[in-house]
Structures are given as structure tokens and as C-alpha cells.
Design a protein around this motif. Structure first.
Motif, mmCIF file in Angstrom:
data_model
loop_
_atom_site.group_PDB
_atom_site.id
_atom_site.type_symbol
_atom_site.label_atom_id
_atom_site.label_comp_id
_atom_site.label_asym_id
_atom_site.label_seq_id
_atom_site.Cartn_x
_atom_site.Cartn_y
_atom_site.Cartn_z
ATOM 1 N N VAL A 122 0.834 -1.212 0.000
ATOM 2 C CA VAL A 122 0.000 0.000 0.000
ATOM 3 C C VAL A 122 0.869 1.263 0.000
ATOM 4 C CG1 VAL A 122 -1.875 -1.138 1.283
ATOM 5 C CG2 VAL A 122 -0.106 0.119 2.538
ATOM 6 N N LEU A 123 0.267 2.352 -0.488
ATOM 7 C CA LEU A 123 0.818 3.685 -0.315
ATOM 8 C C LEU A 123 -0.168 4.490 0.521
ATOM 9 C CD1 LEU A 123 1.889 4.463 -4.019
ATOM 10 C CD2 LEU A 123 3.221 3.329 -2.220
ATOM 11 N N ASP A 158 4.765 0.973 1.220
ATOM 12 C CA ASP A 158 5.806 1.195 0.206
ATOM 13 C C ASP A 158 6.032 2.660 -0.145
ATOM 14 O OD1 ASP A 158 6.271 -1.498 0.022
ATOM 15 O OD2 ASP A 158 5.210 -1.790 -1.874
ATOM 16 N N GLY A 159 5.308 3.571 0.508
ATOM 17 C CA GLY A 159 5.534 4.980 0.208
ATOM 18 C C GLY A 159 4.265 5.795 0.274
ATOM 19 N N LEU A 160 4.268 6.898 -0.461
ATOM 20 C CA LEU A 160 3.191 7.884 -0.373
ATOM 21 C C LEU A 160 2.624 8.206 -1.751
ATOM 22 C CD1 LEU A 160 4.875 10.483 2.054
ATOM 23 C CD2 LEU A 160 3.368 8.567 2.677
ATOM 24 N N MET A 161 1.395 8.665 -1.736
ATOM 25 C CA MET A 161 0.733 9.099 -2.967
ATOM 26 C C MET A 161 0.016 10.417 -2.710
ATOM 27 S SD MET A 161 -2.587 9.285 -4.355
ATOM 28 C CE MET A 161 -3.759 8.311 -5.287
ATOM 29 N N SER A 184 7.979 12.162 3.012
ATOM 30 C CA SER A 184 8.511 10.810 2.839
ATOM 31 C C SER A 184 9.897 10.672 3.490
ATOM 32 C CB SER A 184 8.584 10.493 1.338
ATOM 33 O OG SER A 184 9.167 9.241 1.133
ATOM 34 N N VAL A 185 10.720 11.688 3.312
ATOM 35 C CA VAL A 185 12.062 11.659 3.913
ATOM 36 C C VAL A 185 11.963 11.614 5.438
ATOM 37 C CG1 VAL A 185 14.182 13.004 4.246
ATOM 38 C CG2 VAL A 185 13.177 12.785 1.948
ATOM 39 N N LYS A 186 11.039 12.416 5.980
ATOM 40 C CA LYS A 186 10.838 12.437 7.423
ATOM 41 C C LYS A 186 10.423 11.062 7.975
ATOM 42 C CE LYS A 186 8.412 16.146 7.899
ATOM 43 N NZ LYS A 186 7.361 17.110 8.268
ATOM 44 N N LEU A 187 9.611 10.364 7.174
ATOM 45 C CA LEU A 187 9.074 9.074 7.631
ATOM 46 C C LEU A 187 10.087 7.946 7.541
ATOM 47 C CD1 LEU A 187 5.523 9.269 6.022
ATOM 48 C CD2 LEU A 187 6.116 9.568 8.431
ATOM 49 N N SER A 188 11.211 8.219 6.912
ATOM 50 C CA SER A 188 12.175 7.145 6.676
ATOM 51 C C SER A 188 12.757 6.606 7.978
ATOM 52 C CB SER A 188 13.294 7.637 5.757
ATOM 53 O OG SER A 188 13.983 8.682 6.382
ATOM 54 N N ARG A 189 12.519 7.310 9.086
ATOM 55 C CA ARG A 189 13.034 6.777 10.350
ATOM 56 C C ARG A 189 12.187 5.619 10.882
ATOM 57 N NH1 ARG A 189 11.084 8.989 15.119
ATOM 58 N NH2 ARG A 189 9.482 10.577 14.939
ATOM 59 N N TYR A 190 11.032 5.400 10.260
ATOM 60 C CA TYR A 190 10.242 4.210 10.631
ATOM 61 C C TYR A 190 10.689 3.036 9.767
ATOM 62 C CZ TYR A 190 7.417 7.527 13.132
ATOM 63 O OH TYR A 190 7.022 8.508 13.989
ATOM 64 N N PHE A 192 9.613 0.197 9.029
ATOM 65 C CA PHE A 192 8.642 -0.520 8.197
ATOM 66 C C PHE A 192 8.110 0.358 7.073
ATOM 67 C CE2 PHE A 192 5.392 1.889 10.221
ATOM 68 C CZ PHE A 192 5.870 2.063 11.505
ATOM 69 N N PHE A 193 8.534 1.606 7.042
ATOM 70 C CA PHE A 193 8.150 2.493 5.937
ATOM 71 C C PHE A 193 9.296 2.497 4.938
ATOM 72 C CE2 PHE A 193 8.162 6.624 3.809
ATOM 73 C CZ PHE A 193 6.860 6.697 3.360
ATOM 74 N N THR A 194 9.082 1.918 3.754
ATOM 75 C CA THR A 194 10.240 1.653 2.901
ATOM 76 C C THR A 194 10.647 2.827 2.002
ATOM 77 O OG1 THR A 194 8.814 0.617 1.278
ATOM 78 C CG2 THR A 194 9.935 -0.836 2.845
ATOM 79 N N GLN A 195 9.815 3.853 1.892
ATOM 80 C CA GLN A 195 10.166 5.016 1.085
ATOM 81 C C GLN A 195 10.523 4.637 -0.359
ATOM 82 O OE1 GLN A 195 12.742 9.032 1.410
ATOM 83 N NE2 GLN A 195 13.401 7.459 2.818
#
Ligand SMILES: *Cc1c(COP(=O)(O)O)cnc(C)c1O
Length: 229
Positions: A122-123, A158-161, A184-190, A192-195
Motif C-alpha cells: 500500500v501507499l 511502500d511509500g506515499l501518494m 517521505s524523507v521524514k518518515l524514513s526513520r520508521y 517498516f516504511f520503505t520510502q
């Protein structure tokens, strides 16, 4: 639109993608074109499949259910608002759901995944511009939303939309794309969020989206002509 017209449109779109990628110092190969086939009949879809398109996007469950079995070798993407009672018609048919836009849907998708022993890709759809008419998680809430998704092991995030507002001059929506990327860059610290994916850019604005980091474009009318409903 004849088959010839469509193939010519497709060629032009791919050229524009390559040119925008070069301007941005990126490789065109890293950008996935999802051909949006809503309202388009299966014959014309097969025309672009034969011309090399392998990813198709639908925003209506009914159309997806009709077309996907006719071209199961393609990767189908669900890009529309998904009602929870339609999950069973979508989840098993698609490679990626671009439109995870609320928590109740996340929970039900996760439940489906566990039931079927699958992982659903999912995005998270973000309503960057805050448009009333659009679905999506608000930018200020997306971090908490994604953080909570870590508990739903049936989902691969798998990322954002995003869907940018429709404007005459696509330069006006550049900040929208830039914002999605920075989220998306900010979320990369999680972990399970693959960016992996930024799904942004449509007929009207895809070259700007590429310059701002898009790696999935969702393009319909530039290829098939304007839609008649
Ligand atoms: C229809 C649609 C597109 C494609 O729009 P075009 O302007 O025809 O390229 C992209 N994304 C979503 C979510 C859509 O519903």
C-alpha cells in the motif's frame, strides 16, 4: 482515438518523461508509468500493453473487476477511494493500492491480509493541499498514521501518494510535490516504511512531479485522450 493515435501519444509521453528525468539528473528507468485505464475499454488497453505498458491503474472497483481478469499478466494498481466492503474485490487483484486514506481501511486491509495469508502493498494517500473534495491523510497527521501502521503486519507500506489540485499552470503545484517528498524523507526513520515509491504526477503535471522526485506517474488522458463518462 485510433490505436495509432494512442501509440503515438504513448511515445510522446515516454519522451517527455525521459526529458524531464534528464533535466532532473535522474534515470528514466527509475520512473514507473502507471497507465490509467478508467473508462478505457479492454481493446485499447491491450493496444498499450502490446506497446510495452505493464502497469495499469483503475479507480473504480467495478472496472477493475471487469478488466483485470482479461489481462491478468499486467500489474494492476488501485488508485481510487476504496470502500471497506469492496476490499475483497480489490485486494487479491492488485500489485499496489495507492489510496490508503484512513485508519479503518488500514485495519480492514490488514484483516484481509491475515485471513488470506498475504501481505498487501500500500501507499498512504496524503491530502497535501488540504482540498475538501479530496481524500487522504492530512499532512499534519501522516506521521502518527504511519507510526501506527507498524502494528499492522499484513501491510507493506511502500511509500506515499498524492493528487495535486488541478491548475492551469503545473508550476503552481510544484510545492505540493515537494512537500510529499519531504514528508517521505521524514518518515524514513520508521523501519517498516520503505520510502520506495512516491506516486505523484498526472497528465497535467507529471513533468513537474518528476523534477520533484516522483517515481510512479499515473497518466490517463495524455495517452487515451480525454474521458467521456
Ligand atoms: C484519473 C486519475 C489519474 C489520471 O488522470 P489524467 O489526468 O487522465 O492523467 C491519476 N490518478 C488518479 C487517482 C486518478 O483518478
Amino acid at each position: 482515438m485510433t490505436a495509432q493515435d494512442i501509440i503515438e501519444n504513448l511515445r510522446r509521453v515516454k519522451e517527455n518523461i525521459a526529458a524531464a528525468a534528464r533535466r532532473a539528473g535522474r534515470s528514466p528507468e527509475e520512473i514507473k508509468l502507471v497507465t490509467v485505464t478508467k473508462t478505457v475499454d479492454i481493446e485499447r488497453i491491450k493496444t498499450v500493453f502490446e506497446a510495452g505498458c505493464r502497469d495499469f491503474g483503475e479507480n473504480r472497483v467495478q472496472e477493475l473487476v471487469k478488466k483485470q481478469p482479461l489481462l491478468p499478466q499486467a500489474a494492476w494498481h488501485f488508485i481510487g477511494h476504496l470502500q471497506r466492503n469492496k476490499i475483497r474485490n480489490v485486494a487479491g487483484r492488485v500489485a499496489l493500492i495507492h489510496s490508503l486514506d484512513r485508519w479503518s481501511l488500514a485495519e480492514d486491509l490488514d484483516r484481509w491480509a491475515h485471513l488470506h495469508n498475504r501481505v498487501l502493498h500500500v501507499l498512504v494517500q496524503v491530502n497535501v493541499a488540504g482540498e475538501e473534495t479530496k481524500f487522504g491523510v492530512a499532512p499534519g497527521e501522516v506521521e502518527d498514521f504511519v507510526a501506527a501502521l507498524g502494528d499492522l503486519k499484513g501491510l507493506a507500506v511502500d511509500g506515499l501518494m498524492t493528487i495535486a489540485p488541478y491548475v492551469d499552470n503545473p508550476e503552481e503545484v510544484r510545492p505540493v510535490f515537494r512537500e510529499l517528498r519531504s514528508i517521505s524523507v521524514k518518515l524514513s526513520r520508521y523501519p517498516f516504511f520503505t520510502q520506495k515509491y512516491l506516486s505523484m504526477g498526472m497528465t497535467n503535471d507529471y513533468t513537474v512531479a518528476i523534477e520533484e522526485g516522483a517515481n510512479i506517474l499515473r497518466i490517463g488522458s495524455a495517452i487515451f485522450g480525454s474521458r467521456s463518462y
